[in-house]
Design a protein around this motif. Structure first.
Motif, PDB file in Angstrom:
ATOM      1  N   LEU A  19       0.569  -0.901  -0.166  1.00 16.12           N
ATOM      2  CA  LEU A  19       0.106  -0.136  -0.013  1.00 16.12           C
ATOM      3  C   LEU A  19       0.903   1.031   0.248  1.00 16.12           C
ATOM      4  O   LEU A  19       0.379   2.361  -0.947  1.00 16.12           O
ATOM      5  CB  LEU A  19      -0.912   0.362   1.561  1.00 16.12           C
ATOM      6  N   ARG A  20       2.233   1.678   1.075  1.00 20.45           N
ATOM      7  CA  ARG A  20       3.008   2.277   0.671  1.00 20.45           C
ATOM      8  C   ARG A  20       3.670   2.471  -0.101  1.00 20.45           C
ATOM      9  O   ARG A  20       3.393   3.161  -0.751  1.00 20.45           O
ATOM     10  CB  ARG A  20       3.822   2.257   1.839  1.00 20.45           C
ATOM     11  N   HIS A  21       3.706   1.366  -1.154  1.00 16.10           N
ATOM     12  CA  HIS A  21       4.758   2.041  -2.179  1.00 16.10           C
ATOM     13  C   HIS A  21       3.552   1.993  -3.497  1.00 16.10           C
ATOM     14  O   HIS A  21       3.584   3.180  -3.729  1.00 16.10           O
ATOM     15  CB  HIS A  21       4.693   0.056  -2.715  1.00 16.10           C
ATOM     16  N   GLY A  22       2.473   1.317  -3.536  1.00 15.83           N
ATOM     17  CA  GLY A  22       1.871   1.845  -4.634  1.00 15.83           C
ATOM     18  C   GLY A  22       0.875   2.949  -4.014  1.00 15.83           C
ATOM     19  O   GLY A  22       0.762   4.417  -4.789  1.00 15.83           O
ATOM     20  N   ARG A  23       0.940   4.197  -2.769  1.00 12.74           N
ATOM     21  CA  ARG A  23       1.182   5.570  -2.688  1.00 12.74           C
ATOM     22  C   ARG A  23       1.749   6.626  -3.409  1.00 12.74           C
ATOM     23  O   ARG A  23       1.550   7.426  -3.830  1.00 12.74           O
ATOM     24  CB  ARG A  23       0.285   5.961  -1.284  1.00 12.74           C
ATOM     25  N   ARG A  24       2.512   6.355  -3.376  1.00 14.04           N
ATOM     26  CA  ARG A  24       3.841   6.881  -3.113  1.00 14.04           C
ATOM     27  C   ARG A  24       4.069   7.309  -5.132  1.00 14.04           C
ATOM     28  O   ARG A  24       4.207   7.913  -5.563  1.00 14.04           O
ATOM     29  CB  ARG A  24       5.579   5.960  -2.826  1.00 14.04           C
ATOM     30  N   HIS A  26       1.328   6.548  -6.583  1.00 15.44           N
ATOM     31  CA  HIS A  26       0.202   7.553  -7.366  1.00 15.44           C
ATOM     32  C   HIS A  26       0.930   8.728  -7.081  1.00 15.44           C
ATOM     33  O   HIS A  26       0.136   9.741  -7.612  1.00 15.44           O
ATOM     34  CB  HIS A  26      -1.189   6.578  -6.569  1.00 15.44           C
ATOM     35  N   GLU A  27       0.983   9.133  -6.042  1.00 17.05           N
ATOM     36  CA  GLU A  27       1.440  10.986  -5.445  1.00 17.05           C
ATOM     37  C   GLU A  27       2.310  11.293  -6.988  1.00 17.05           C
ATOM     38  O   GLU A  27       2.745  12.598  -8.016  1.00 17.05           O
ATOM     39  CB  GLU A  27       1.990  10.577  -4.283  1.00 17.05           C
ATOM     40  N   SER A  29       2.678   9.825 -10.320  1.00 19.24           N
ATOM     41  CA  SER A  29       1.891   9.623 -10.770  1.00 19.24           C
ATOM     42  C   SER A  29       1.366  10.939 -11.400  1.00 19.24           C
ATOM     43  O   SER A  29       0.998  11.546 -12.230  1.00 19.24           O
ATOM     44  CB  SER A  29       0.997   8.037 -11.013  1.00 19.24           C
ATOM     45  N   LYS A  30       0.571  11.516 -10.326  1.00 17.16           N
ATOM     46  CA  LYS A  30      -0.343  12.613 -10.374  1.00 17.16           C
ATOM     47  C   LYS A  30       0.496  13.907 -10.820  1.00 17.16           C
ATOM     48  O   LYS A  30       0.385  15.070 -10.944  1.00 17.16           O
ATOM     49  CB  LYS A  30      -0.693  13.063  -8.675  1.00 17.16           C
ATOM     50  N   THR A 104      11.536   9.398  -6.394  1.00 18.21           N
ATOM     51  CA  THR A 104       9.821   8.668  -6.136  1.00 18.21           C
ATOM     52  C   THR A 104       8.986   9.106  -4.619  1.00 18.21           C
ATOM     53  O   THR A 104       8.544   9.149  -5.380  1.00 18.21           O
ATOM     54  CB  THR A 104      10.645   7.159  -6.314  1.00 18.21           C
ATOM     55  N   ASN A 105       9.832  10.024  -3.913  1.00 14.59           N
ATOM     56  CA  ASN A 105       9.311  10.202  -2.941  1.00 14.59           C
ATOM     57  C   ASN A 105       9.120  11.349  -2.658  1.00 14.59           C
ATOM     58  O   ASN A 105       7.872  11.617  -1.859  1.00 14.59           O
ATOM     59  CB  ASN A 105       9.762   9.647  -1.216  1.00 14.59           C
TER      60      ASN A 105
END
Length: 143
Positions: A19-24, A26-27, A29-30, A104-105
């Motif tokens: 989930l954490r990886h997916g959120r990073r 997603h951010e 990508s946005k 990435t972050n």
């Protein structure tokens, strides 16, 4: 960045790690879509991001920003990385002219480049012309 694993008999990643990886992702990508949509970088003035001084691009299997991290403007907390020479997570976007980098972050504000920044940047410039060098030289010569 860790390699996520799922569906294995052993060594699976936790759902929280996935989930954490997916959120990073997603951010990131946005942020990249926003740049394309608005045809510009985010405003440095509104961005709360660490400043990276004496920066260059590390020679690894993926590009990584290296430099001295400084505290973001407007924030009064201390972090062990501030003032230290650090290597970021993989670098996805760099704008020397816009003085911004997106890893990435995080977003980072670029300060003064290191003396070998031109050489380190050129290793990732896949166009034979090496136009990235001219950008760094112009910025660093302004003082």
């Amino acid at each position: 960045m860790d390699l996520l694993r799922f569906g294995e008999s052993d060594f699976n990643s936790s759902y929280l790690a996935i989930l954490r990886h997916g959120r990073r992702a997603h951010e990131l990508s946005k942020d990249l879509f926003m740049i394309c949509e608005k045809e510009r970088l985010p405003s440095i003035e509104t961005l709360v991001a660490p400043l990276v001084e004496n920066w260059f691009i590390a020679e690894r299997s993926v590009p990584m920003l290296v430099g001295e991290l400084r505290q973001p403007r407007g924030l009064s907390f201390q972090h062990e990385s501030f003032g230290a020479f650090e290597c970021t997570t993989p670098l996805h976007l760099l704008s020397v002219r816009g003085k911004l980098a997106r890893t990435t972050n995080h977003w980072y504000v670029l300060g003064q480049p290191a003396l070998d920044a031109t050489e380190s940047l050129n290793q990732w410039d896949f166009r034979a012309g090496g136009s990235a060098a001219a950008i760094v030289v112009k910025k660093s010569s302004r003082g």
